[in-house]
Scaffold this active site. Structure first.
Site, short mmCIF file in Angstrom:
data_model
loop_
_atom_site.label_atom_id
_atom_site.label_comp_id
_atom_site.label_asym_id
_atom_site.label_seq_id
_atom_site.Cartn_x
_atom_site.Cartn_y
_atom_site.Cartn_z
N PRO A 147 0.79 -1.24 0.00
CA PRO A 147 0.00 0.00 0.00
C PRO A 147 0.82 1.28 0.00
O PRO A 147 0.80 2.07 0.95
CB PRO A 147 -0.82 -0.14 1.28
CG PRO A 147 0.07 -0.92 2.19
CD PRO A 147 0.80 -1.90 1.32
N CYS A 148 1.52 1.54 -1.10
CA CYS A 148 2.27 2.79 -1.22
C CYS A 148 1.33 3.99 -1.24
O CYS A 148 1.76 5.12 -0.97
CB CYS A 148 3.17 2.77 -2.45
SG CYS A 148 2.33 2.45 -4.01
#
Length: 279
Positions: A246-247
């Protein structure tokens, strides 16, 4: 996802982009609905079906002021707060079921030579997506509105690999993350090509729970490289696994959401959607 659902997301994306550009003015329901050529009633219903909350509530979630408030009201870092909360029982935390395995030095050096990669296209809440896998796990997952461009990006990452356009159980399991019920997901394994530093950054991202945000500086501190915030940003920008790693949950220290490989509107949509389902 059928054609109508794709059209609905396109309308939602247009509305989110409008909200993002005009959040300081707190646009009304009528103004947002008019922007996407829908009646307020139909827009409210469509948006609520997609996000699980009203457009007004969603606007509160994705505003930069909300992000600043999150950053300012915690004495501990967001990352520490997130880590303490990761076993809260929501069942939606990636680090409970995701494992990273780095490619061997030989695989990394040979740019995928001798790897057989299966790939397939699917649709998600956030548009068209390409997912690819080896026999060890997911090696790529990226959003794209153009299948040809998406496959070209995959080939660029593994220029010497052999590709087969087919779905497999590894891909099907990973794609379950786009449902709100994650109880049926088996442990997802990732087979990634990256430097030791990149792998450490990507592993750190997995510990940010759904609906929470962190900053580049906090990630740098977490991997014991407190002066490497800029390098952390570069590693995050090269993340090959959209949503699963989850950048999108990493924002600037100022509270601004910042850029995203797969588009800032999509990043805003994901952040708002996750905050909505986690509320």
């Amino acid at each position: 996802m059928n054609e109508q659902q794709i059209l609905n997301y396109q309308r939602i994306a247009e509305a989110i982009e409008f909200i993002q550009q005009n959040y300081k003015d707190q646009p009304t329901l009528d103004e947002i609905a008019d922007k996407v050529n829908l009646s307020p009633f139909h827009f409210q219903r469509l948006f609520t079906d997609w996000a699980g909350v009203s457009p007004k509530k969603f606007l509160q979630f994705i505003s930069v002021q909300h992000a600043k408030q999150m950053l300012g009201n915690n004495q501990a870092t967001l990352f520490d707060t997130a880590s303490e909360a990761r076993l809260s029982g929501t069942g939606r935390l990636h680090d409970l079921f995701v494992k990273i395995e780095g490619m061997t030095p030989g695989e990394y050096k040979n740019k995928g030579e001798n790897l057989i990669i299966n790939y397939s296209f699917s649709d998600s809440h956030f548009g068209r997506i390409l997912v690819a896998s080896t026999n060890k796990g997911i090696c790529y997952m990226g959003f794209s509105d153009d299948d040809e461009i998406a496959f070209s990006e995959l080939k660029t990452r593994f220029p010497n690999a052999k590709f087969k356009e087919q779905s497999d159980t590894i891909q099907e399991n990973a794609l379950k993350i786009y449902s709100e019920d994650w109880t049926e997901i088996d442990k997802i394994k990732l087979h990634l090509k990256g430097t030791d530093f990149q792998l450490k950054v990507w592993e750190a991202l997995l510990k940010i729970p759904t609906g929470r945000l962190s900053t580049y500086g906090e990630i740098a501190t977490k991997i014991e490289k407190p002066k490497a915030a800029r390098a952390v940003g570069t590693a995050i920008g090269s993340n090959p696994i959209a949503f699963l790693i989850p950048c999108h949950r990493v924002i600037q220290a100022t509270g601004a959401f910042g850029g995203y490989m797969w588009g800032t509107t999509r990043k805003t949509a994901i952040i708002g959607w996750e905050m909505a389902i986690d509320s």
